[in-house]
Design an enzyme around this catalytic site. Structure first.
Site, short mmCIF file in Angstrom:
data_model
loop_
_atom_site.label_atom_id
_atom_site.label_comp_id
_atom_site.label_asym_id
_atom_site.label_seq_id
_atom_site.Cartn_x
_atom_site.Cartn_y
_atom_site.Cartn_z
CB SER A 104 -1.10 0.02 1.16
OG SER A 104 -1.80 -1.23 1.00
CG ASP A 249 -2.51 3.50 -2.06
OD1 ASP A 249 -3.49 3.66 -3.02
OD2 ASP A 249 -2.73 2.85 -1.01
CG ASP A 251 -2.96 -0.79 -2.85
OD1 ASP A 251 -2.71 0.37 -2.23
OD2 ASP A 251 -3.53 -1.36 -2.04
CG ASP A 253 -6.15 0.45 -1.27
OD1 ASP A 253 -5.30 1.33 -0.99
OD2 ASP A 253 -6.11 -0.35 -0.35
#
Length: 460
Positions: A104, A249, A251, A253
């Protein structure tokens, strides 16, 4: 070197000794444990794997995929993907679960295994503990050569994800197209640099100023989408006279918007704005975690709904959302969870709904932001030392503030009349997070510093 095993997955720094970092040995044993358990639960020998663009991703992916094959599991390999894309793919593939390889917002030396169930949602804390216990015991079997799993590479899910977002009831592609938005994007050289432009183009946003959108994993700045890390985006918005800036970010999400003046809309207000729009069309409840802004509560009540707080952690928010049948929910770090799409934080969904809302309002982002309830947050942290007794510390703070409204479902949250403070041990880093909020930046910081001084006195 650090290895953290929590409700947020198995996360660690690359390198070092086994058990002290996310080494190949740790990756193999926890992947094998997860695969063994998730296949036993469902009877399905198929797992979806996807990764962000960080430099260690290919190495970790090879280990994970090979390990899953070694226990007889067939792998659907999405390659470079996003967390919400993998979450969507798991039920569509009728798989037993999914593994997302991403740390993340953590810097480039980190990586992690995020573990999903057959619904494409994060496994529960109890299931996570089972995975950890089995991984440490090594009490699982590997398959004979004739039972090894296969690998199928499927790179179609970028388009499938975009199509799913466009099909959502309250996303208005025509309104967005007519608004003729100019958008700047910082995707921190990860997969958002591919997925977000594809979505914007499909929505009719054709003027996109891309910075750090090459998915090579070389993060040009700290990847957490905070103000101090987004100076390049601010400059791009101002220089190009963009209507909006978007930051995600690694990833994809977490989602943060930047206003046309180069100032942040506020990561806490991503969810607030999305909820404000959706609740106009569908009355209902909302959920965020204890560390999120009071503005969501205010907006929800203004639209005739009820607001509920959950413990920090996406799985906790999702559990509460299901319990109260929430229309929308998420976390104040820019995480939007829209059940009509799926129960997972999804920046693509957030972008589409926010742009629809802004297009229909016909206002500048800064004008809309000024119309929302005004709160200001201060986010501090204290680095943990091994000898520090967190539970005892929180118990002493609770006793000190026993006459104030407070919650202990996740650390300690103290609600004062005009401010609140939330103290909790991080799931992802060896720190205590100290979040506070007030009607002015000064009030938020003042109450935070007061609490920090009191904690330091206890520690002494």
């Amino acid at each position: 070197m650090t290895l953290i095993k929590s409700i947020s997955g198995i996360r660690g720094t690359i390198g070092g000794r086994a058990g002290e970092g996310l080494t190949p040995i740790d990756i193999v044993k926890f992947t094998a444990a997860y695969g063994t358990i998730i296949v036993k639960q469902s009877g399905i020998k198929k797992i979806v794997v996807g990764r962000d663009a960080r430099v260690s991703g290919e190495m970790v992916s090879n280990l994970v995929i090979g390990t899953l094959q070694s226990i007889g599991v067939d792998v659907i390999d999405l390659g470079l993907s996003t967390t919400p894309t993998v979450e969507i793919a798991v039920p569509l593939e009728q798989a037993a679960g999914g593994i997302i390889l991403t740390a993340s917002h953590n810097p480039g030396q980190w990586n992690a295994l995020k573990l999903l169930n057959a619904k494409g949602e994060f496994i529960s804390d109890a299931e996570g503990q089972e995975v950890l216990a089995l991984g440490e015991s090594l009490d699982f079997d590997f398959s004979a050569v004739e039972q090894l799993g296969s690998v199928h590479k499927d790179y179609s899910y970028l388009q499938k994800h975009v199509d799913a977002v466009l099909a959502l009831e309250y996303v208005d592609k025509e309104a967005i197209k007519a608004a003729n938005f100019k958008v700047a994007l910082d995707a921190v050289n990860s997969t958002g640099g591919t997925f977000i432009p594809a979505l914007l183009d499909a929505l009719g946003v054709h003027t996109i100023y891309k910075i750090h959108c090459e998915p090579n994993g070389n993060f040009p700045h700290n990847p957490e989408p905070l103000k101090e890390n987004l100076t390049d985006l601010s400059a791009a918005v101002i220089e190009n006279k963009a209507d909006l800036g978007i930051a995600v970010d690694p990833d994809v999400d977490r989602l943060v918007f930047m206003m046309e003046d180069g100032e942040l809309f506020g990561e806490e207000y991503t969810l607030v704005a999305v909820a404000d729009y959706l609740l106009q069309h569908k009355k209902g409840n909302t959920v965020s975690n204890l560390s999120s802004t009071r503005a969501l509560r205010d907006v929800t009540k203004a639209h005739g709904g009820e607001y509920y707080a959950a413990a920090v952690g996406e799985v906790n928010v999702v559990t509460k959302m299901k319990e109260v049948d929430a229309v929308i929910g998420g976390e104040g770090n820019g995480g939007v969870i829209y059940p009509a799409s799926h129960y997972g934080r999804d920046a693509l969904v957030g972008v589409a709904i926010f742009l629809t809302h802004l297009a229909k309002l016909g206002k500048k982002a800064s004008e809309y932001r000024a119309s929302l309830p005004q709160y200001f947050m201060s986010k501090n942290k204290i680095t943990l030392t091994p000898e520090l007794d967190i539970d005892n510390l929180l118990a002493k703070m609770e006793e000190k503030y026993k006459n104030e409204e407070h919650s202990t479902i996740d650390g300690l949250k103290i609600d004062f009349e005009n401010e609140w403070v939330h103290l909790r041990k991080s799931n992802t880093e060896p720190i205590i997070r100290i979040y506070s909020e007030g009607p002015t930046p000064e009030a938020a910081e003042q109450i935070a510093q007061k609490i920090i001084r009191e904690i330091e006195e206890i520690i002494k």
